[in-house]
Design a protein around this motif. Structure first.
Motif: not given
Length: 132
Positions: A63-68, A90-101
């Motif tokens: 997830l950090r790689a995708v966020s970076a 997808a659940k982790m993307f939502h928890i970490l709010r990555l889906h907003e980016r």
């Protein structure tokens, strides 16, 4: 501990680049994937679509790689969307709010709609093949 590998195939579309990833995005594989995605986001002037349908596992490093990658795309003014994200990821993307980016899309067509430039001038430049 067994080695994990993520295969990465880059497909150049007419006005975007699709990155197909398969394997497990974990502590072992993610640094290499992050480096390759960062390099791609730095060298391309085109929107990126990450196809994650072949990624069977994500841990925090994945997830950090995708966020970076999202951060690098934002710095360069390049759109980024993801397709094929499995339910747990997808659940982790939502928890970490990555889906907003990073928009999570059902299809590549939907991802391309998410990546359209926001203004008419930017859209015209994009259609003319100009990069930011």
């Amino acid at each position: 501990m067994r080695d994990t590998v993520v295969d990465m195939v880059v497909v150049e579309g007419l006005r975007h680049t699709t990155v197909l990833l398969t394997g497990e995005m974990d502590r072992m594989s993610s640094p290499t994937v992050q480096l390759r995605l960062r390099r791609l986001a730095t060298t391309t002037g085109r929107p990126l679509v990450l196809n994650l349908s072949g990624v069977s596992f994500f841990d925090a490093e994945g997830l950090r790689a995708v966020s970076a990658t999202a951060r690098r795309c934002e710095e360069r003014g390049i759109g980024l969307a993801a397709v094929g994200v499995r339910p747990f990821a997808a659940k982790m993307f939502h928890i970490l709010r990555l889906h907003e980016r990073i928009p999570l899309c059902a299809t590549e067509t939907e991802a391309l709609w998410c990546l359209l430039p926001p203004t008419d001038a930017e859209l015209a430049a994009w259609l003319d093949g100009e990069t930011p």
